[in-house]
Scaffold this active site. Structure first.
Site, PDB file in Angstrom:
ATOM      1  N   TYR A 164      -8.935 -11.160  -6.988  1.00 20.67           N
ATOM      2  CA  TYR A 164      -8.086 -11.110  -8.005  1.00 20.67           C
ATOM      3  C   TYR A 164      -7.845 -12.243  -9.089  1.00 20.67           C
ATOM      4  O   TYR A 164      -7.467 -11.832  -9.743  1.00 20.67           O
ATOM      5  CB  TYR A 164      -6.472 -10.986  -7.040  1.00 20.67           C
ATOM      6  N   ARG A 186       0.489  -1.472  -0.380  1.00 19.89           N
ATOM      7  CA  ARG A 186       0.335   0.210  -0.103  1.00 19.89           C
ATOM      8  C   ARG A 186       1.129   1.481   0.010  1.00 19.89           C
ATOM      9  O   ARG A 186       2.229   1.605   0.547  1.00 19.89           O
ATOM     10  CB  ARG A 186      -0.631   0.103   1.508  1.00 19.89           C
ATOM     11  N   ARG A 230      -0.759  -2.846  -6.559  1.00 23.04           N
ATOM     12  CA  ARG A 230      -0.832  -3.089  -6.085  1.00 23.04           C
ATOM     13  C   ARG A 230      -1.498  -4.251  -6.593  1.00 23.04           C
ATOM     14  O   ARG A 230      -1.544  -5.089  -6.496  1.00 23.04           O
ATOM     15  CB  ARG A 230      -1.481  -2.644  -4.325  1.00 23.04           C
ATOM     16  N   HIS A 274      -1.947   2.215  -5.533  1.00 21.66           N
ATOM     17  CA  HIS A 274      -2.674   1.404  -5.990  1.00 21.66           C
ATOM     18  C   HIS A 274      -3.108   1.015  -6.573  1.00 21.66           C
ATOM     19  O   HIS A 274      -3.300  -0.791  -6.385  1.00 21.66           O
ATOM     20  CB  HIS A 274      -4.637   1.817  -4.749  1.00 21.66           C
ATOM     21  N   HIS A 310      -3.628  -9.731   2.873  1.00 19.51           N
ATOM     22  CA  HIS A 310      -4.880  -9.911   3.366  1.00 19.51           C
ATOM     23  C   HIS A 310      -5.643 -10.488   4.639  1.00 19.51           C
ATOM     24  O   HIS A 310      -5.008 -11.222   5.171  1.00 19.51           O
ATOM     25  CB  HIS A 310      -5.538 -10.159   2.025  1.00 19.51           C
ATOM     26  N   LYS A 317      -2.225  -2.584   7.737  1.00 22.81           N
ATOM     27  CA  LYS A 317      -3.087  -2.345   8.387  1.00 22.81           C
ATOM     28  C   LYS A 317      -2.982  -2.537   9.634  1.00 22.81           C
ATOM     29  O   LYS A 317      -2.913  -3.875   9.655  1.00 22.81           O
ATOM     30  CB  LYS A 317      -4.411  -2.445   7.110  1.00 22.81           C
TER      31      LYS A 317
END
Length: 332
Positions: free
Chosen positions: A293, A161, A261, A258, A284, A186
Site C-alpha cells: 500500500y 474484510r 480496506r 474490499h 496482515h 483469517k
C-alpha cells in the site's frame, strides 16, 4: 465387489482431518467444500456419468488441470481464486496419500500441479472524496439506508474484510471511550481496531433502532437474517453508480467492499502512520503486504520527492563536458 474409497475418504477428510485434526475455520471448510462441489460436477460431465458413480481413480492430475483451466476460461475466476481451488484439491490428495499408499503416484501427480503466478498490481483504492461520495448515497432516514451507511463507514474506519464486518456482534464493540472493536480475521486471528467517535455513534444509533442480542450479527436484512457478502456487493454497486454522477472517477473503478480496506490502508500511509501499526490495524500476516500500500500511494511518493535535495545545475555533469564518454569511463 470392493467399494470405491472416494466417498469415505471425502467424509474422513472433512470431518476428521479438516475439523478435528486441523481445527480449520468454518470459512476454510466451506471454501474447500465449494471447491469439491465444482470439481466433482466438472469431472462428472467430462466422464458422462453422475457424481455418485465417480471413482477416485478418475480424479487424475489431468482432470485437475482441465478443471483449473475451466475456472479461468469459462467461469472467469481470477488466478488467485484458481490457486485457492488448487490448494483445496492438493490438501485432499495429500490426505489420501497417507491412507492409501497404493495411490501415492496419482496423489503425487496432483500435488505437483503448480500454482500460477499472477501479476502484482497496485491496489485500486478509493480517494477520500470518492469514499465520502459513496457514503453520502444511502438514505439514512430509512432503516436499510442507515444500516448500509453504518456498514460502509465501519469498513472504512476499521479496514475490515467484508466477512469480518458481517460477523460483527454487539458484544465485540466497546462503546465507551476510547471506542474499539474486536475483529476475527483469517485463520481465526483476533485483533483490536480503534473506532472513531463518529463510527461509535453510528453503531449505537443502529442498535437503538434495531436492538440485537449481544452475540448475534449486527448487520441483518429486512427479515432479521445476517447480511450476505453478495447482498452487500449488490447494494454497493447501486451506491457507486449514483455517486459517479458527482464524482466521475468512480465510473472507471471496480469498487467492492474490499476497496474500502484498500482505501483505509492507503490513507493511513498518506497520514504518516507507521507501516507496522497499519499491519496490526489490518491484520496482515506479512509486512510485505502492508508495504504494497505504501508503494501504491502517489501522493506519499510526491511528498517524498519534494523532500529530496535537488541537484545543483550550474554546470552539466562531468560526462556531458567530456568530448568522449569512453574517456570519462576510463577515469572511473
Amino acid at each position: 465387489m470392493k467399494l470405491d474409497p472416494l466417498p469415505q475418504l471425502l467424509r474422513m477428510f472433512f470431518t476428521d482431518w479438516m475439523v478435528q485434526q486441523r481445527n480449520a475455520s468454518q470459512h476454510t471448510v466451506k471454501s474447500y467444500r465449494d471447491t469439491w462441489r465444482l470439481f466433482l460436477r466438472f469431472v462428472a460431465v467430462r466422464c458422462g456419468k453422475p457424481v455418485v458413480r465417480l471413482t477416485l481413480s478418475e480424479l487424475t492430475a489431468a482432470e485437475v488441470i482441465a478443471f483449473l483451466h475451466h475456472l479461468e476460461s469459462v467461469r472467469g475466476d481470477t488466478i488467485g481464486t484458481r490457486n485457492c481451488r488448487l490448494a483445496a484439491l492438493r490438501s485432499f490428495f495429500g490426505f489420501v496419500a497417507t491412507r492409501e499408499p497404493e495411490l501415492m503416484a496419482q496423489c503425487a501427480e496432483v500435488m505437483n500441479v503448480p500454482t500460477k503466478k499472477a501479476p502484482i498490481r497496485a491496489p485500486d483504492y478509493l480517494e477520500p472524496e470518492e469514499v465520502q461520495a459513496i457514503l453520502a448515497q444511502p438514505d439514512r432516514s430509512t432503516l436499510i439506508g442507515q444500516r448500509d451507511h453504518t456498514l460502509l463507514s465501519f469498513l472504512y474506519n476499521t479496514g475490515a474484510r467484508i466477512q469480518e464486518a458481517l460477523d460483527l456482534c454487539p458484544q465485540a464493540i466497546r462503546f465507551e471511550a476510547p471506542g474499539c472493536v474486536r475483529l476475527y480475521g483469517k485463520g481465526r486471528k483476533e485483533r483490536i481496531s480503534p473506532l472513531w467517535p463518529e463510527t461509535v455513534a453510528l453503531l449505537r444509533s443502529l442498535l437503538k433502532r434495531v436492538p440485537r442480542p449481544a452475540d448475534a450479527a449486527l448487520f441483518v436484512n429486512r427479515y432479521g437474517s445476517p447480511l450476505s457478502a453478495s447482498g452487500v456487493r449488490f447494494k454497493l454497486a447501486e451506491y457507486v453508480k449514483a455517486a459517479a454522477v458527482d464524482v466521475p472517477t468512480l465510473a472507471q473503478k471496480h469498487v467492492t467492499p474490499h476497496s474500502f480496506r484498500h482505501a483505509t490502508a492507503v490513507h493511513l500511509v498518506a497520514a504518516g502512520v507507521d507501516v507496522t501499526v497499519i499491519r496490526s490495524w489490518l491484520g496482515h500476516v506479512s509486512l510485505e503486504t502492508t508495504n504494497h500500500y505504501a508503494q501504491a500511494n502517489l501522493e506519499t511518493k510526491r511528498r517524498a520527492l519534494e523532500q529530496v535535495e535537488k541537484p545543483k545545475t550550474d554546470s552539466p555533469p562531468s560526462w556531458r563536458r567530456d568530448q568522449d564518454v569512453l574517456d570519462w569511463l576510463d577515469t572511473l
